[in-house]
Enzyme design. Structure first.
Site, PDB file in Angstrom:
ATOM      1  N   GLY A 149      36.807   4.538  13.742  1.00  0.00           N
ATOM      2  CA  GLY A 149      35.609   4.192  12.982  1.00  0.00           C
ATOM      3  C   GLY A 149      35.789   2.843  12.293  1.00  0.00           C
ATOM      4  O   GLY A 149      36.907   2.344  12.121  1.00  0.00           O
ATOM      5  N   CYS A 150      34.693   2.243  11.893  1.00  0.00           N
ATOM      6  CA  CYS A 150      34.748   0.904  11.304  1.00  0.00           C
ATOM      7  C   CYS A 150      35.441   0.927   9.939  1.00  0.00           C
ATOM      8  O   CYS A 150      36.340   0.135   9.671  1.00  0.00           O
ATOM      9  CB  CYS A 150      33.347   0.309  11.209  1.00  0.00           C
ATOM     10  SG  CYS A 150      32.106   1.397  10.464  1.00  0.00           S
ATOM     11  N   TYR A 151      35.009   1.846   9.080  1.00  0.00           N
ATOM     12  CA  TYR A 151      35.668   1.938   7.768  1.00  0.00           C
ATOM     13  C   TYR A 151      37.160   2.264   7.917  1.00  0.00           C
ATOM     14  O   TYR A 151      38.006   1.613   7.287  1.00  0.00           O
ATOM     15  CB  TYR A 151      34.994   2.996   6.898  1.00  0.00           C
ATOM     16  CG  TYR A 151      33.633   2.624   6.347  1.00  0.00           C
ATOM     17  CD1 TYR A 151      33.480   1.529   5.506  1.00  0.00           C
ATOM     18  CD2 TYR A 151      32.510   3.391   6.635  1.00  0.00           C
ATOM     19  CE1 TYR A 151      32.232   1.214   4.977  1.00  0.00           C
ATOM     20  CE2 TYR A 151      31.259   3.082   6.110  1.00  0.00           C
ATOM     21  CZ  TYR A 151      31.129   1.982   5.272  1.00  0.00           C
ATOM     22  OH  TYR A 151      29.901   1.681   4.751  1.00  0.00           O
ATOM     23  N   THR A 153      39.224   1.649  10.304  1.00  0.00           N
ATOM     24  CA  THR A 153      39.990   0.496  10.780  1.00  0.00           C
ATOM     25  C   THR A 153      40.395  -0.402   9.621  1.00  0.00           C
ATOM     26  O   THR A 153      41.563  -0.796   9.480  1.00  0.00           O
ATOM     27  CB  THR A 153      39.149  -0.315  11.793  1.00  0.00           C
ATOM     28  OG1 THR A 153      38.902   0.503  12.945  1.00  0.00           O
ATOM     29  CG2 THR A 153      39.867  -1.583  12.217  1.00  0.00           C
TER      30      THR A 153
END
Lengths: 346, 346, 346, 346
Positions: A149-151, A153
């Site tokens: 997921g972006c967060y 990462t």
């Protein structure tokens, strides 16, 4: 060698995959599937691709689609990708899933946070968490990648060296993240229309966001023990970018210089992570549209805390760029193929 | 009764004072002083005031200027206001200082963080910290108000009830704030030009921002013991608004409902503070251009932390609006005079 | 005297009516109707109204709702208001319609551009075009006001003096408008989500936007002859504001000063229109959240053209504020009641 | 073959040159000169270049600097480049000037609009106006390129086919442009700080902007007769991008389809210009960070006007990208070298 990559879905992360792969030296987009835009030229849906894509959006016809592809990248909501991935793997097509279906080793964790029976639990042990800075060796050998997921990462890259080196108390971790609106995807809703996001900032999903268990799982692996974190995402008025400000109580007296050296050493040879000079702090625009992650560290001597800040572009290092980085590793390509360019600033 | 208020300075907080006082039922702007715009119509410098201000910017001529005013509001950088305030007080003119000169009870704290010898230390014991929700009784009787900083206003309002009721461990407080660019004032610099702020987010001043000791001083008063906090300000791409997300370790098991009741009770009768319904979280646009503060609270049971979030408009509740609120109290006016209107949304 | 005003609809213009009427000295909101939010507190839907509205959204129950109101304001899409307005008028309730149903004197023009059979054509001759700077006398006596569109308000105010005084050739008019996103309302769509609007500008509806015939109708009335205009709206990345840059070929040699005097004279006594000093140009932020219109004029001697630029807040002077201005006139109140405050800047 | 390119100046266009050249297959940055940042790493000034630039900003030491370079690109204010360019040419170093010094064939036009005696008038006849879509043949043979202004690039590309084919009356041209803030450069001022640009739109320089005579000169060349235009630039709240909406009275009845064919034919083989399908309109985000120009055309049958709209990134096709396109042509490289990638969207 040209690798044929199929893309399932036509939202923002799919558009970003197409943008990046248009210039990839070794990978070609074999097809893009859609539900709403079947038959339309992709460059009509996404005019920035004009001249860079000959793709017409197509319906997903199984197994034909998988057979045309060396790898399929799923850019779909959670729950939808898993059964399709199973089919693709059966036909010897590798899989990178941008969604959450394969991120958790324990099916229960997924089912608890996503409120959804896992559609392919037998694949969970095989799937590799695709954060190349930590797990490149396993990614190289994998045929099923769970793209982070972006967060997570940004949070994991900010905290990994400190946890690995036992600098901070794992019980004291707070992750305060600020994200642009593209993280919410392209589906219109009351919360992502311009007037609700512009000139505004809000926290959301406090203590309940689904990226929380993902951050915890990976940080627990690093720490070698189960931990929980406080994670607060915020929506801020920009399109791209995540800045995660992370806090942890230091376990011993340590200088900023020493922390900086630990971080620099940890990320030595990791092409896409830059630890900024001591005294500099990251900003998201510096990594805009790129696969790079900038990290800054500060030791707060008065409170005995470490503050580590990471900046990424949520659509690139936080999604589609990282997927390509994983794909590169899976196919024995140079890790930075198609991703080796700086951010766009200003 | 019409109170004559003089304004020293012509930056953004001065413009905001003029905007608000233009519609104040009991206060008139007696004059606005300037260095760069002497002789210019204020509405030429700030065209939104067209039709609402007949003021020509003037040079500060002492003591004439003070004699024309019942109160002077200093909208100046720190260090400049203090000697002028002394003169004003000598001439029986009350003072509200938007800067930092009178915010600290201990001269040393000021001199350490602001790197500046205090120009009028004898006034520090007299000055009252102008946060009306906490100190209205003392403000009413004061002639010298230190108007709080924008970040401290939001952080203190978010944390005061929890500290007062000993809900959280004072050693565990983290304040993560996000601010629009107007907080940096109107002086052009490399960090506040549009292209550096737009589509960007950055942390700055980690562990070193001057609002840190101010937050600590007031929270220490409330807690009844000295405490330190981790404070991280962030610059986000909007003009107005501060959102402060605050964290503290809970000292006992407590439900969200119980916390909500404590907060609601604490702010009962405080016109400008709204504790949102449980489950709702504040957003800055809802208080845009208004003197209101919205607060949301969440208990994170998994980590045992309280997350309290406060939203204000940094130029109003965080500066000029709060100055008028203080002025109202100092002159026996209804607290909300000239400030009683909702935020502008969308 | 308290006037009871009912509001039909709960989109952004309704929110703005509620924001403005919350502080109106003579008007009270009698009710707000909704389809999707029936039973919800309005301040829950629009948190900026917290403390300023006790309204619960209700279903429109005819004729009860009309009977409770002295006036109803329709904040609805075109085509829906007209039949309801007929009923309201039958019950002696006055009507202000924010939509397009009553803006055209000729039914055919409406039906051609809106592709919709007019639901109440018998009311068209009675309806008054509610632009108070031009038609105050008729508004005062009317019971049915067609509130102008946002683009037409700005374009007409920019051009009216020049046309009235035959400064420009009516065959040469070009209106190039730039609007914030709130003009598109609150309904989520692919074109109004944040990421499509932010850091972007586009023209849309060139030669086909429905505000074109409205601009033409009123400018034709002023010119005393039928004219057509080129009108190009643009969507720019902000929430509020319209700037209309208008061009017309000058019919005679004229100085900027002379034009300025004609404009100044034309708008003498019009409280909400400010003609800026020669050399100054309007900006939308100066009228943000206010009912004011700022106009600047330039004579381009090289090309023999007049360039007149007008700035308004599309939600206030372009919609809800102007509706209240009309309401004030209809009920014999001072025109500026509830609207007399400056814009919010920065 | 590696071409050594020196860059004079360290503002935004210089940063953009460095960003683009970092990935250019045949060109290397030989040096970057500065006044304020001498001795600093460029990637410290521009953190997005981290890992992509080893340059330390240096003082311009003549003639050494020129001798190290095959070409120098001047990214300087007007008036400063011309005398330096003369020296460079004397040392057989080619020149691309991003400023205005060599854009006018007539010295008088420059001196009138720029209020500055031309420092090297003898070079004006030699200099080639570097708009490759029109003048590639001359650029190929030139050693001195005047890189076009950002507004002129967009306006000329929008209008050239219509003028060339005598579709529109040259006396009726209006250019209404909307630009992001990076066009104003990196020098802080009261008009480019965030709070003055954000949530705001304004026109400026009406009938007096210095890009007016540049547009007129080139359009006159195309039309084969002297013409004047009305040009209005607007500042809108975004960092990058120019959208120019241009208007001209049609000289004969013509269909949209016919116009579209003329435009498509005119730009056949021009890699960086895309004429969008009839019915589509350009948006700046689709060309963000790229060297592409998107053009849309509409025939307004009611008014007999052509509306042609062009979108570019002002820092790329409007400045640094076009400079590299010119450089490519001057050195016999493929025109699209280092520039062949799509825009960043969303």
């Amino acid at each position: 060698m040209t690798i044929q990559a199929g893309i399932i879905g036509d939202g923002y992360t799919s558009a970003e995959l197409n943008r990046l792969l248009a210039r990839h030296p070794y990978v070609q987009v074999a097809g893009v599937t859609s539900i709403e835009n079947i038959g339309r030229k992709l460059q009509e849906v996404y005019p920035h691709l004009s001249g860079y894509s000959r793709i017409f959006c197509e319906e997903l016809v199984k197994p034909d689609f998988f057979d045309r592809c060396d790898v399929v990248i799923f850019a779909l909501p959670h729950g939808v990708a898993a059964p399709l991935a199973r089919e693709a793997l059966l036909r010897n097509t590798k899989v990178v899933d941008l969604g959450a279906d394969f991120r958790f080793r324990q099916r229960e964790r997924y089912e608890q946070w996503y409120q959804h029976t896992h559609p392919a639990p037998e694949l969970l042990t095989e799937a590799v968490y695709g954060l190349p800075e930590l797990y490149a060796e396993r990614i190289v050998e994998s045929r099923l990648i769970a793209n982070p997921g972006c967060y997570p990462t940004s949070a994991i890259l900010a905290l990994a060296p400190a946890l690995q080196h036992e600098l901070i108390d794992p019980a004291t971790i707070i992750v305060d993240s600020k994200s642009g609106a593209s993280g919410a995807g392209r589906t219109p809703s009351f919360t992502n229309i311009f007037c609700e996001v512009n000139e505004n900032v809000r926290a959301y999903g406090i203590a309940s966001h689904r990226h929380t268990p993902e951050i915890e799982q990976v940080l627990s692996w690093i720490a070698g023990k189960e931990l929980v974190v406080s994670f607060t995402p915020h929506l801020i008025p920009m399109s791209r970018g995540i800045l995660s400000t992370t806090y942890g109580q230091l376990r011993r007296k340590v200088s900023g210089q020493e922390v900086w050296e630990i971080y620099t050493d940890f990320y030595k040879g990791k092409y896409f992570v830059t630890v900024l000079e001591l005294g500099q702090l990251p900003q998201t625009k510096a990594v805009y549209s790129s696969n790079h992650c900038h990290i800054g560290v500060v030791v707060d001597e008065r409170t005995g805390r470490l503050v580590a800040v990471a900046a990424i572009d949520n659509l690139v290092k936080g999604a589609s760029g990282q997927a390509i980085q994983n794909l590169n590793l899976m196919f024995g390509l140079p890790e930075e193929s198609g991703l080796d360019f700086p951010g766009v600033m200003p």
